[in-house]
Write an enzyme that holds these catalytic residues in place. Structure first.
Site, mmCIF file in Angstrom:
data_model
loop_
_atom_site.group_PDB
_atom_site.id
_atom_site.type_symbol
_atom_site.label_atom_id
_atom_site.label_comp_id
_atom_site.label_asym_id
_atom_site.label_seq_id
_atom_site.Cartn_x
_atom_site.Cartn_y
_atom_site.Cartn_z
ATOM 1 N N ASP A 21 36.057 83.260 -66.429
ATOM 2 C CA ASP A 21 36.136 81.973 -67.125
ATOM 3 C C ASP A 21 35.032 81.013 -66.663
ATOM 4 O O ASP A 21 34.576 81.085 -65.523
ATOM 5 C CB ASP A 21 37.514 81.347 -66.878
ATOM 6 C CG ASP A 21 37.849 80.286 -67.917
ATOM 7 O OD1 ASP A 21 37.175 80.225 -68.958
ATOM 8 O OD2 ASP A 21 38.791 79.509 -67.686
ATOM 9 N N ARG A 25 31.513 75.874 -69.795
ATOM 10 C CA ARG A 25 31.221 74.724 -68.924
ATOM 11 C C ARG A 25 29.876 74.888 -68.225
ATOM 12 O O ARG A 25 29.142 73.929 -68.028
ATOM 13 C CB ARG A 25 32.353 74.546 -67.900
ATOM 14 C CG ARG A 25 33.528 73.775 -68.479
ATOM 15 C CD ARG A 25 34.751 73.941 -67.652
ATOM 16 N NE ARG A 25 35.319 75.275 -67.812
ATOM 17 C CZ ARG A 25 36.180 75.811 -66.956
ATOM 18 N NH1 ARG A 25 36.547 75.152 -65.882
ATOM 19 N NH2 ARG A 25 36.663 77.011 -67.194
ATOM 20 N N ARG A 34 27.084 76.884 -75.871
ATOM 21 C CA ARG A 34 28.028 77.751 -75.160
ATOM 22 C C ARG A 34 27.509 79.182 -75.037
ATOM 23 O O ARG A 34 27.734 79.861 -74.033
ATOM 24 C CB ARG A 34 29.381 77.753 -75.883
ATOM 25 C CG ARG A 34 30.067 76.401 -75.908
ATOM 26 C CD ARG A 34 31.351 76.471 -76.726
ATOM 27 N NE ARG A 34 32.260 77.482 -76.225
ATOM 28 C CZ ARG A 34 33.048 77.331 -75.159
ATOM 29 N NH1 ARG A 34 33.043 76.202 -74.493
ATOM 30 N NH2 ARG A 34 33.842 78.310 -74.780
ATOM 31 N N ASN A 69 41.263 84.350 -78.384
ATOM 32 C CA ASN A 69 39.852 83.985 -78.622
ATOM 33 C C ASN A 69 39.431 84.110 -80.093
ATOM 34 O O ASN A 69 38.420 83.539 -80.495
ATOM 35 C CB ASN A 69 38.899 84.824 -77.759
ATOM 36 C CG ASN A 69 38.888 84.445 -76.290
ATOM 37 O OD1 ASN A 69 38.560 85.253 -75.424
ATOM 38 N ND2 ASN A 69 39.245 83.209 -75.975
ATOM 39 N N ARG A 189 40.408 85.044 -60.872
ATOM 40 C CA ARG A 189 40.057 84.185 -62.004
ATOM 41 C C ARG A 189 38.987 83.203 -61.541
ATOM 42 O O ARG A 189 39.190 82.464 -60.577
ATOM 43 C CB ARG A 189 41.272 83.406 -62.533
ATOM 44 C CG ARG A 189 40.862 82.539 -63.741
ATOM 45 C CD ARG A 189 41.998 81.758 -64.342
ATOM 46 N NE ARG A 189 41.530 81.117 -65.571
ATOM 47 C CZ ARG A 189 42.198 81.067 -66.702
ATOM 48 N NH1 ARG A 189 43.388 81.595 -66.788
ATOM 49 N NH2 ARG A 189 41.682 80.466 -67.759
ATOM 50 N N ARG A 195 45.824 79.818 -63.790
ATOM 51 C CA ARG A 195 46.721 80.431 -64.780
ATOM 52 C C ARG A 195 46.385 81.906 -64.897
ATOM 53 O O ARG A 195 45.257 82.300 -64.597
ATOM 54 C CB ARG A 195 46.478 79.867 -66.189
ATOM 55 C CG ARG A 195 46.665 78.440 -66.404
ATOM 56 C CD ARG A 195 46.593 78.177 -67.909
ATOM 57 N NE ARG A 195 45.226 77.916 -68.357
ATOM 58 C CZ ARG A 195 44.652 76.720 -68.314
ATOM 59 N NH1 ARG A 195 45.312 75.680 -67.840
ATOM 60 N NH2 ARG A 195 43.433 76.557 -68.746
#
Ligand code: FPP
Length: 244
Positions: A21, A25, A34, A69, A189, A195
């Site tokens: 992930d 960002r 992105r 997604n 992660r 999460r």
């Protein structure tokens, strides 16, 4: 490198699962689109696959595209699919040279035809490799996996191949897309969120969880070694008590 040498060779996780992930960002921080993040994410995939194989990890499962997604803008979905096709084209030789077996989990028929045929080819071309297995989760979610397994179990029951009394955890696991693989020992992660986001939710029942704020494109071999080092500090009890 110095970090890697301090790892205990006898205690390397057999199966590492990763939620990659933070690509978006990473790009935003650089005022880029992105897709630049995803593109740099592919370099991180290469580095981590290499590091995992070097450390002796047997299975590396990467969450590349979730069922959820599909709800991203069409342009991003298409770009991710092209990136995947390009990566397969570029990496096939390297995978074979390094004896790495490539496979996928997820709802393959939901993927574009071109992606499906590329995947079939690379799965076939690396099938005989005996080193690490690189598992890419595509159009995957843990609930999809369990639902699909239960649906197939019901079909088998309707055909008289299965009865309620046969159903135990091992049987259900054998219907999942990860059938034949050990459960992940270590679940990583990146990107700072705490999460599990519907990834391998049955299989991670006893996995050690490792969360890092490092964004996926920045996650390198050294970070992977740090995650393994942290794993090696954990005491895994699987619900039992520690022996005196
Ligand atoms: C999460 O970042 C990343 C993804 C949804 C895609 C991951 C895909 C790759 C690394 C490239 C293709 C993979 C292979 C196996 C060649 P995000 O977009 O959710 O980032 P954000 O949370 O910062 O927005």
């Amino acid at each position: 490198m110095a970090e890697q040498q301090t790892l205990q060779e006898h205690n390397i996780p057999q199966h590492v699962a990763v939620i990659m992930d933070g690509n978006g960002r990473w790009a935003k921080q650089r005022r880029l689109q992105r897709m630049f993040g995803h593109r740099n994410g592919v370099d991180a995939v290469r580095a981590i696959a290499e590091a995992a194989a070097e450390q002796g990890v047997k299975y590396l499962t990467l969450y590349a595209f979730s069922t959820e997604n599909w709800a991203r803008p069409k342009i991003e979905v298409n770009a991710l699919m092209s990136l995947l096709v390009d990566a397969i084209d570029k990496e096939e030789v390297t995978l074979n040279r390094n004896n790495i077996k490539f496979t996928t989990i997820g709802d393959a028929p939901a993927l574009p035809q071109k992606v499906q045929s590329k995947l079939k080819n690379i799965i076939r071309s690396t099938a005989k490799n005996t080193g690490m297995t690189l598992v890419i989760a595509l159009s995957y979610s843990g609930r999809w996996d369990i639902t699909t397994a239960v649906r197939q179990m019901c079909r088998d029951a309707e055909q008289g191949k299965l009865s309620a009394a046969d159903v135990d955890e091992a049987l259900l696991a054998s219907y999942l897309s990860t059938s034949g693989m050990p459960d992940p020992d270590l679940f990583i992660r990146t990107g700072g969120d705490l999460r599990v986001s519907n990834f391998l939710i049955w299989q991670i029942a006893y996995s050690e969880l490792y969360f890092t704020p490092v964004l996926w494109p920045d996650f390198g071999k050294q970070h992977f070694a740090e995650a393994i080092k942290e794993f090696q500090k954990r005491e895994r009890r699987f619900g039992r008590v520690t022996e005196e």
